[in-house]
Design a protein around this motif. Structure first.
Motif, short mmCIF file in Angstrom:
data_model
loop_
_atom_site.label_atom_id
_atom_site.label_comp_id
_atom_site.label_asym_id
_atom_site.label_seq_id
_atom_site.Cartn_x
_atom_site.Cartn_y
_atom_site.Cartn_z
N SER A 1 3.77 -4.85 20.66
CA SER A 1 3.76 -4.75 19.21
C SER A 1 2.48 -4.09 18.79
CB SER A 1 3.85 -6.14 18.58
OG SER A 1 3.62 -6.06 17.21
N ILE A 2 2.63 -3.00 18.03
CA ILE A 2 1.43 -2.24 17.69
C ILE A 2 1.09 -2.35 16.20
CG2 ILE A 2 1.70 -0.64 19.61
CD1 ILE A 2 2.97 1.32 17.65
N PHE A 3 2.06 -2.73 15.35
CA PHE A 3 1.78 -2.81 13.91
C PHE A 3 2.98 -3.48 13.22
CE2 PHE A 3 1.04 -1.05 9.60
CZ PHE A 3 -0.28 -1.39 9.45
N SER A 4 2.78 -3.94 11.99
CA SER A 4 3.88 -4.48 11.19
C SER A 4 3.66 -4.11 9.72
CB SER A 4 3.98 -6.00 11.32
OG SER A 4 2.88 -6.62 10.72
N VAL A 5 4.75 -3.86 9.05
CA VAL A 5 4.72 -3.59 7.61
C VAL A 5 5.63 -4.61 6.92
CG1 VAL A 5 4.17 -1.14 7.83
CG2 VAL A 5 6.55 -1.89 7.86
N THR A 6 5.29 -4.89 5.67
CA THR A 6 6.09 -5.85 4.88
C THR A 6 6.27 -5.30 3.47
OG1 THR A 6 5.22 -7.74 6.11
CG2 THR A 6 6.27 -8.19 3.97
N ALA A 7 7.51 -5.26 3.05
CA ALA A 7 7.83 -4.85 1.68
C ALA A 7 8.38 -6.08 0.93
CB ALA A 7 8.83 -3.72 1.67
N HIS A 8 8.08 -6.17 -0.37
CA HIS A 8 8.52 -7.32 -1.19
C HIS A 8 9.49 -6.84 -2.27
CE1 HIS A 8 8.52 -11.05 -3.39
NE2 HIS A 8 8.17 -10.37 -4.51
N ASP A 9 10.54 -7.57 -2.46
CA ASP A 9 11.52 -7.24 -3.50
C ASP A 9 11.61 -8.43 -4.45
OD1 ASP A 9 13.80 -6.69 -5.07
OD2 ASP A 9 14.61 -5.41 -3.47
N PRO A 10 11.25 -8.28 -5.75
CA PRO A 10 11.27 -9.43 -6.68
C PRO A 10 12.66 -9.89 -7.07
CG PRO A 10 10.69 -7.42 -7.85
CD PRO A 10 10.75 -7.04 -6.39
N ASP A 11 13.68 -9.15 -6.71
CA ASP A 11 15.03 -9.59 -7.02
C ASP A 11 15.37 -10.83 -6.20
OD1 ASP A 11 15.47 -7.56 -8.88
OD2 ASP A 11 15.98 -6.14 -7.29
N SER A 12 16.58 -11.33 -6.40
CA SER A 12 16.97 -12.56 -5.72
C SER A 12 18.16 -12.32 -4.83
CB SER A 12 17.31 -13.65 -6.75
OG SER A 12 18.44 -13.28 -7.50
N ASP A 13 18.34 -13.26 -3.96
CA ASP A 13 19.50 -13.27 -3.06
C ASP A 13 19.60 -11.94 -2.30
OD1 ASP A 13 20.04 -15.82 -3.97
OD2 ASP A 13 21.28 -15.10 -5.62
N GLU A 14 20.79 -11.39 -2.27
CA GLU A 14 21.00 -10.17 -1.50
C GLU A 14 20.18 -9.01 -2.05
OE1 GLU A 14 22.81 -9.63 1.32
OE2 GLU A 14 22.87 -11.84 1.36
N ASN A 15 19.92 -9.06 -3.31
CA ASN A 15 19.13 -7.98 -3.92
C ASN A 15 17.69 -7.97 -3.43
OD1 ASN A 15 21.34 -7.17 -5.41
ND2 ASN A 15 20.80 -8.49 -7.18
N SER A 16 17.25 -9.08 -2.87
CA SER A 16 15.85 -9.15 -2.40
C SER A 16 15.73 -9.16 -0.88
CB SER A 16 15.19 -10.41 -2.97
OG SER A 16 15.81 -11.57 -2.43
N LYS B 1 0.85 -1.19 0.00
CA LYS B 1 0.00 0.00 0.00
C LYS B 1 0.88 1.23 0.00
CE LYS B 1 -3.78 -2.23 2.57
NZ LYS B 1 -4.65 -2.14 3.77
N ASP B 2 0.24 2.33 -0.42
CA ASP B 2 0.98 3.59 -0.41
C ASP B 2 1.06 4.17 0.99
OD1 ASP B 2 1.29 3.37 -3.14
OD2 ASP B 2 -0.53 4.51 -3.60
N SER B 3 0.10 3.86 1.89
CA SER B 3 0.10 4.37 3.27
C SER B 3 -0.67 3.42 4.16
CB SER B 3 -0.51 5.78 3.33
OG SER B 3 -1.86 5.73 2.92
N TYR B 4 -0.37 3.47 5.46
CA TYR B 4 -1.03 2.62 6.45
C TYR B 4 -1.53 3.51 7.59
CZ TYR B 4 1.35 -1.28 4.14
OH TYR B 4 1.79 -2.18 3.22
N PHE B 5 -2.56 3.04 8.29
CA PHE B 5 -2.98 3.68 9.55
C PHE B 5 -3.44 2.59 10.47
CE2 PHE B 5 -6.77 3.54 6.96
CZ PHE B 5 -7.75 3.15 7.83
N THR B 6 -3.35 2.92 11.76
CA THR B 6 -3.75 1.95 12.78
C THR B 6 -4.21 2.69 14.02
OG1 THR B 6 -3.07 -0.01 14.00
CG2 THR B 6 -1.46 1.74 13.77
N TYR B 7 -5.01 2.01 14.84
CA TYR B 7 -5.53 2.57 16.10
C TYR B 7 -5.01 1.73 17.26
CZ TYR B 7 -8.86 4.98 13.05
OH TYR B 7 -9.43 5.75 12.08
N ILE B 8 -4.55 2.46 18.28
CA ILE B 8 -4.12 1.76 19.50
C ILE B 8 -4.72 2.50 20.70
CG2 ILE B 8 -1.98 0.92 18.44
CD1 ILE B 8 -0.52 3.13 19.96
N PRO B 9 -5.14 1.76 21.72
CA PRO B 9 -5.69 2.42 22.91
C PRO B 9 -4.55 3.05 23.71
CG PRO B 9 -5.63 0.06 23.22
CD PRO B 9 -5.19 0.31 21.82
N GLU B 10 -4.89 4.12 24.37
CA GLU B 10 -3.90 4.75 25.25
C GLU B 10 -3.58 3.82 26.40
OE1 GLU B 10 -5.06 8.17 27.45
OE2 GLU B 10 -7.16 7.50 27.54
#
Length: 558
Positions: free
Chosen positions: A470-485, A454-463
């Protein structure tokens, strides 16, 4: 009984009277008679009674008889006349062949005195056989260039009689070219020879007929004849001549074994052996001699081994024709082998690259390929191809070389490897083809930054959240291989309420999980705005950012 005996010269004949007993005691010599052969039965041979000093009637009284070891009795006693007579027809030639003397021996037994008297009868030859030759006709062949004086031995005549009744002379019929010469052989018999007196000419007279007569010395004279045929043979004055100066033939290489490929023909106008032509190879390569067979009488050339266009396209050979007297002629034979499509193309990968980076530009050479077909013409004309759905193309070079090049830039993220089938096909009928396979690995370059879904994320947490939660997690994917990914995460630094962001939040660089470092108070802070950066491990590294909004939820804590 009285017999005459001879006394010494001073005395004359004296008649002595002796008794029979004294006569038989005194007898010591042989009784000898002679009789011609072929006489009738009962022919008078001699008066045996008189020669024994007996009366004819005494033969039976005294038991006089013939004693002989022979199985066949040739003679008999006539008791009435006291004579020795023939018991049948006597054939001297059957009895004694050609012996000079023919003697028949037997004994006369006087039974009452137990005395034996030897008797010999000579069978006298009569001229009852005619000279004969074993053959009725003989044939001789003489070359027309035979030298005068040449002698030709002739067959002997045979006469079963002996003495003057046997063969005594030969005579040859009159002929201007031949004469007769009779020589006495070591065996004592005359040997006839025909002597050439003058040169022969086949064109003038091709055959001479003569008559040889053999005669005996009997009275009357008997004779036998032998017909002689002298064939004048043409001189070998013409060599063989081939019908063609050079013979050509074209045959496919798959012709069956034993196929008649060609017939060479030479003629000779001479006669007989001079015109009889035989054929043979001359100055021929040993390998060629093993492949082909030549009939020495018909001139037929056939193959005894398979033909191979790829080994020999033309088989040259020289054929020799020779007549019976040794004159020769030669001709050349060229057997052209026609190619058939019996060889599939051969594909050789001369040079190949097994891996290329994906950022290589178009026209990059992947492989150098050589193709070859041993056949000729269309059978050896080759085209190469690869499947059309690949980002490659074949470019033809010189001498049946091709190069495989990239047609566009490769993308490892779309296809990481290719199995390229190169097909070489000839243009023969039917076509033959060969395939070879080239495996190509597309190696990765760091051409893709990590990407967030996604281009942006939002989340709600109680005070009043617990610290370290742990309040949130993001994951990015790289189609390259080995160290490039391999992706790592980080937070951009900000300041909130006079404190750095890192005092509020932290992110696990490997997993992208965000943790709260403090308990938030809605009454002090309602929202946090931050930016997460994803980095790959390529060289150079690529990165991307995404914004994250954290909203605090109020709790009834006051």
């Amino acid at each position: 009984m009285a017999i005459w005996v001879k006394l010494p010269r001073s005395s004359g004949p004296v008649l002595l009277f002796l008794s029979l007993g004294l006569l038989l005691e005194a007898w010591a010599g042989k009784i000898l008679y002679s009789v011609p052969e072929e006489t009738e039965k009962g022919f008078f041979v001699g008066n045996i009674a008189s020669d024994l000093g007996l009366q004819s009637q005494e033969l039976a009284e005294r038991g006089v008889r013939i004693v002989s070891r022979s199985r066949t009795q040739l003679f008999a006693l006539n008791p009435r006349s006291g004579s020795l007579v023939t018991a049948g027809r006597i054939d001297r030639e059957q009895l004694c062949a050609q012996s000079e003397r023919c003697l028949v021996s037997f004994n006369i037994l006087v039974q009452d005195k137990m005395k034996l008297f030897p008797v010999e009868v000579e069978i006298i030859d009569i001229n009852d056989n005619t000279p004969q030759f074993q053959l009725e006709e003989v044939e001789f062949k003489m070359n027309e260039i035979t030298t005068p004086g040449t002698r030709i031995p002739l067959p002997f005549g045979q006469d079963l009689d002996v003495g003057m009744n046997s063969l005594q002379s030969y005579q040859l019929s009159s002929n201007s070219h031949f004469s007769l010469d009779v020589q006495q052989g070591t065996d004592g018999f005359p040997h006839p020879e025909m002597v050439l007196q003058s040169p022969l000419d086949r064109e003038e007279e091709a055959v001479h007929h003569l008559l040889l007569t053999a005669s005996d010395g009997g009275n009357p004279v008997h004779s036998g004849t032998l017909r002689i045929r002298v064939q004048v043979v043409d001189a070998n004055d013409n060599p063989p001549e081939f019908t063609q100066a050079q013979y050509h033939v074209s045959v496919p290489e798959n012709v069956p074994l034993g196929t008649r490929l060609l017939i060479v023909k030479a003629t000779d106008p001479d006669e007989g052996a001079n015109g009889e032509v035989t054929y043979s190879f001359h100055n021929i390569d040993q390998k060629v001699a093993q492949i082909f067979q030549l009939d020495s009488y018909t001139g037929e050339i056939s193959n005894k081994e398979p033909l191979d266009f790829e080994e020999y396209q033309i088989y040259p050979m020289e054929i020799q024709a020779q007549d019976g007297a040794g004159l020769m002629a030669r001709t050349k034979v060229l057997i052209k082998v026609l190619d058939i499509n019996d060889n599939a193309p051969e594909v050789t990968v001369t040079s190949v690259t097994t891996a290329v980076p994906e950022n290589f530009p178009p026209e990059t050479i992947v492989a150098l390929i050589s193709v070859h077909d041993q056949d000729s013409g269309d059978n050896g004309r080759i085209t190469c191809s690869i499947p059309g759905n690949l980002p490659f193309k074949l470019e033809k070079l010189v001498d049946n070389y091709y190069r495989l090049v990239t047609e566009r830039t490769l993308d490892r993220e779309l296809t990481s490897g290719y199995n390229i089938t190169v097909t070489a096909t000839d243009q023969g009928t039917p076509t033959l083809s060969t395939e070879t396979h080239i495996s190509l690995q597309v190696t990765d370059v760091n051409d893709n930054p990590p990407a967030f879904p996604k281009d942006s994320y939002f989340t709600y947490i109680p005070e009043n959240n617990p610290r370290g939660a742990s309040i949130f997690s993001v994951t990015a994917h790289d189609p390259d291989s080995d160290e490039n990914s391999r992706v790592t995460y980080s937070l951009a630094e900000y300041t909130f309420l006079g404190a750095p962001l890192s005092s509020y939040l932290s992110i696990n660089s490997d997993t992208g999980v965000l943790y709260a470092l403090r308990s938030f108070d809605y009454e002090q802070l309602q929202e946090l705005e931050l930016r997460v950066t994803a980095h790959d491990s390529g060289d150079p590294p690529l990165s991307s950012n995404v914004s994250l909004s954290i909203f605090l939820l109020d709790q009834n804590d006051n």
